[in-house]
Design an enzyme around this catalytic site. Structure first.
Site, PDB file in Angstrom:
ATOM      1  N   ASP A  59       0.539  17.975 -19.385  1.00 28.21           N
ATOM      2  CA  ASP A  59       0.783  16.685 -19.834  1.00 28.21           C
ATOM      3  C   ASP A  59       1.916  16.310 -20.964  1.00 28.21           C
ATOM      4  OD1 ASP A  59       0.077  13.845 -19.990  1.00 28.21           O
ATOM      5  OD2 ASP A  59      -1.231  14.237 -21.783  1.00 28.21           O
ATOM      6  N   HIS A 116       7.575  16.390 -22.814  1.00 27.12           N
ATOM      7  CA  HIS A 116       7.950  15.971 -24.148  1.00 27.12           C
ATOM      8  C   HIS A 116       8.304  17.262 -25.153  1.00 27.12           C
ATOM      9  CE1 HIS A 116       6.504  12.450 -22.483  1.00 27.12           C
ATOM     10  NE2 HIS A 116       5.172  12.700 -22.829  1.00 27.12           N
ATOM     11  N   GLU A 134      -2.150  14.133 -31.900  1.00 28.74           N
ATOM     12  CA  GLU A 134      -2.750  12.742 -31.579  1.00 28.74           C
ATOM     13  C   GLU A 134      -4.047  12.478 -31.790  1.00 28.74           C
ATOM     14  OE1 GLU A 134      -1.186  10.873 -27.547  1.00 28.74           O
ATOM     15  OE2 GLU A 134      -1.789  12.999 -27.205  1.00 28.74           O
ATOM     16  N   ASP A 176       0.796  -1.136   0.243  1.00 30.64           N
ATOM     17  CA  ASP A 176      -0.140   0.045   0.092  1.00 30.64           C
ATOM     18  C   ASP A 176       1.066   1.205   0.116  1.00 30.64           C
ATOM     19  OD1 ASP A 176      -1.561   2.189   0.491  1.00 30.64           O
ATOM     20  OD2 ASP A 176      -2.640   1.285   2.476  1.00 30.64           O
ATOM     21  N   LYS A 216      -5.157  16.802 -28.653  1.00 26.89           N
ATOM     22  CA  LYS A 216      -5.862  15.333 -28.865  1.00 26.89           C
ATOM     23  C   LYS A 216      -7.015  15.317 -29.781  1.00 26.89           C
ATOM     24  CE  LYS A 216      -4.424  13.439 -24.281  1.00 26.89           C
ATOM     25  NZ  LYS A 216      -3.276  12.340 -24.786  1.00 26.89           N
ATOM     26  N   LYS A 218      13.018   7.796 -27.917  1.00 23.57           N
ATOM     27  CA  LYS A 218      12.539   7.706 -29.101  1.00 23.57           C
ATOM     28  C   LYS A 218      13.810   7.839 -30.260  1.00 23.57           C
ATOM     29  CE  LYS A 218       7.696   9.172 -28.600  1.00 23.57           C
ATOM     30  NZ  LYS A 218       7.007   8.039 -28.946  1.00 23.57           N
ATOM     31  N   LYS A 267       6.552  10.282 -14.939  1.00 25.29           N
ATOM     32  CA  LYS A 267       5.583  11.528 -14.499  1.00 25.29           C
ATOM     33  C   LYS A 267       4.156  10.963 -14.067  1.00 25.29           C
ATOM     34  CE  LYS A 267       3.595  12.334 -18.845  1.00 25.29           C
ATOM     35  NZ  LYS A 267       2.487  12.946 -19.761  1.00 25.29           N
ATOM     36  N   HIS A 311       9.575   9.709 -21.787  1.00 27.47           N
ATOM     37  CA  HIS A 311       9.802   8.621 -22.731  1.00 27.47           C
ATOM     38  C   HIS A 311       9.999   9.057 -24.299  1.00 27.47           C
ATOM     39  CE1 HIS A 311       5.516   9.244 -23.933  1.00 27.47           C
ATOM     40  NE2 HIS A 311       5.768   8.649 -25.011  1.00 27.47           N
TER      41      HIS A 311
HETATM   42  C1  BG6 Z   1       2.269  10.579 -22.637  1.00 32.76           C
HETATM   43  C2  BG6 Z   1       0.921  11.273 -22.346  1.00 32.76           C
HETATM   44  O1  BG6 Z   1       3.284  11.119 -21.697  1.00 32.76           O
HETATM   45  O2  BG6 Z   1       2.495  10.697 -23.850  1.00 32.76           O
HETATM   46  C3  BG6 Z   1      -0.212  10.923 -23.159  1.00 32.76           C
HETATM   47  O3  BG6 Z   1       0.458  11.517 -20.915  1.00 32.76           O
HETATM   48  C4  BG6 Z   1       0.376  10.918 -24.572  1.00 32.76           C
HETATM   49  O4  BG6 Z   1      -1.414  11.846 -22.990  1.00 32.76           O
HETATM   50  C5  BG6 Z   1       1.669  10.181 -24.727  1.00 32.76           C
HETATM   51  O5  BG6 Z   1      -0.804  10.265 -25.063  1.00 32.76           O
HETATM   52  C6  BG6 Z   1       1.925  10.170 -26.332  1.00 32.76           C
HETATM   53  O6  BG6 Z   1       3.013   9.469 -26.284  1.00 32.76           O
HETATM   54  P1  BG6 Z   1       3.519   8.720 -27.925  1.00 32.76           P
HETATM   55  O7  BG6 Z   1       4.665   8.118 -27.347  1.00 32.76           O
HETATM   56  O8  BG6 Z   1       2.387   7.834 -28.059  1.00 32.76           O
HETATM   57  O9  BG6 Z   1       3.603   9.781 -28.624  1.00 32.76           O
END
Ligand code: BG6
Length: 463
Positions: A212, A217, A193, A69, A312, A159, A125, A155
């Protein structure tokens, strides 16, 4: 992404032979059910040839599960026992948790003996919602984990094309002399996206696109584009240069340099989709789209706008960086019917990974009536040049670096804080000027104001 990535590494024999992987979350789950869950999770994402029973069983054999927990440090002792390193190895802990749980989790890890010098801590994150909360988390982490054992994930840095940006800039002579205010007219960074909330309602609604996507990123991409050449390809050298850029970001004038939007109902690839507030079940002020005109206030980039755009439910999944060079100082072809387009370098991250350079060439022909020029793209398409090399999930790279203790592609605390500093000022500006998101139909490129923001300067978004 995490388990399929670990599986991908294991299938290629890139994990240490005796590496054990322990999953942990709130609920009690038997090891066997955890393994089944993982089997189901890796199957759709793994390449078929990797799904040989021997390879899958070897991976599942590494897995076990211990419930904790995270809000109660006293529940970590079983995890401590389970994670005692065998034969003097180290431990890598990967936290993917709500910001409110970081502090108690860190205490729990400490009490369970999991914070020693052989332990590395990776943090996914959201690391806070603003500078103050991110500092609080970083302070709690720093009490037990020094910076060189703290691995903050973004992340996007895993890439391939993002890393390729460094190769392109610093492994070639031809771009760098033009990579400045004399050569570059503007830069565009788009992360579009088609997906909507994907069931992450409470998380996303509390953040919005600025926090976000831009805070992490997109600012990392901007920093890699704008940074000075580091002296070595080494963690601190690269991160020192990135942080200088992040600290040079000029505060945004939110009225003229930012546009926010929220998607309403519309269609993606011909399929009707509902609007954000319907998906959420209530009205909300969260932005699902943001466009910004940013400036890096230093010598190299004086006067060069960096246009950032993410959203989005846009018409396409498209992540790219466009370096728009300036036009030639004088066209020798004017009066001969030929229009010159300025050169453009397009670094595409998604859906395809490639780098294209748009240049002017002469169209074949006798041209008695004037010369005919055409823009063509020199295509440094990775998929052609490296057709036989497997593309890895970004997390494969990052997890493998975490296990190896290589931190170049992880974000240092000062970078995160510089990012939040800039983002917080934008949010303050939005509040002070009552900026609220404009509705855009799902399947369009955001509010028309985002187009107007660049068109005013004679710039079109590269869609
Ligand atoms: C994440 C966001 O960090 O990255 C998401 O929280 C987003 O909202 C995602 O969809 C996009 O990652 P990728 O690698 O699909 O471009």
């Amino acid at each position: 992404m995490l388990l399929p990535s670990l599986f991908g590494l294991d299938a290629d024999s890139l994990l240490p032979a005796n590496l054990a992987i322990i999953g942990t979350a709130l609920h009690e789950v038997e090891d066997a059910s955890f393994r089944n869950m993982v089997r189901e999770a890796i199957t759709p994402l793994a390449i078929e040839r990797r799904l040989e029973p021997r390879v899958v069983d070897q991976f599942l054999g590494r897995l076990s599960y211990v419930a904790v927990d995270a809000s109660d440090p006293s529940t970590f002792s079983r995890l401590g026992q389970a994670a005692t390193p065998r034969s003097g190895g180290g431990i890598a802990i990967f936290l993917s948790t709500a910001p409110s749980l970081f502090e108690t989790t860190i205490q729990g890890l400490d009490q369970a003996g999991l914070a020693g010098e052989h332990t590395r801590l990776a943090l996914e994150k959201p690391l806070g919602q603003d500078l103050a909360s991110s500092r609080k988390i970083n302070d709690a982490v720093a009490l037990l984990f020094p910076e060189d054992r703290t691995f903050r994930i973004d992340h996007y840095l895993g890439k391939e094309t993002v890393q390729n940006l460094l190769a392109l800039r610093f492994g070639n002579l031809m771009f760098e002399p033009l990579w400045n205010a004399q050569g570059v007219d503007h830069v565009q960074i788009t992360v579009a996206e088609t997906v909507g909330l994907e069931g992450r309602t409470s998380y996303f609604d509390g953040m919005g696109s600025l926090r976000d996507m831009v805070q992490n990123h997109m600012l990392q991409l901007l920093a890699l584009v704008a940074m000075e050449p580091p002296a070595h390809f080494a963690a601190d050298a690269v991160r020192d240069e990135k942080v200088k850029v992040l600290r040079s970001l000029r505060a945004i004038d939110v009225v003229t340099e930012s546009v926010t939007g929220q998607y309403g109902a519309g269609a993606i690839a011909g399929t009707p989709v509902t609007g954000y507030s319907d998906e959420l079940g209530r009205a909300s002020e969260a932005e699902t789209f943001v466009a910004l005109k940013a400036h890096v206030d230093n010598w190299r980039w004086q006067g060069v706008p960096f246009y950032l755009r993410t959203g989005k439910r846009l018409p396409a999944r498209l992540s790219e960086i466009v370096i728009q060079f300036r036009t030639v100082p004088h066209s020798i072809f004017s009066g001969r019917g030929a229009e010159l387009a300025a050169n453009r370098l397009i670094i595409s991250l998604q859906p395809d990974e490639n780098i294209r350079l748009a240049i002017m060439t002469k169209q074949p022909g006798l041209d008695h009536e004037g010369i005919r020029l055409r823009e063509i793209e020199l295509d440094v398409r990775d998929t052609n040049a490296f057709a036989d090399v497997r593309r890895r999930i970004a997390y494969e790279r990052l997890l493998s670096d975490l296990i190896a203790g290589e931190s170049t592609l992880f974000v240092r605390r000062d970078e995160v804080e510089a990012q939040w500093h800039w983002i917080d000022a934008i949010r303050r500006g939005w509040r002070e000027h009552d900026v609220s998101p404009k509705l855009y139909a799902a399947g369009t490129w955001g509010p028309t104001a985002a187009i107007a923001m660049t068109e005013r300067e004679g710039v079109s978004w590269h869609d």
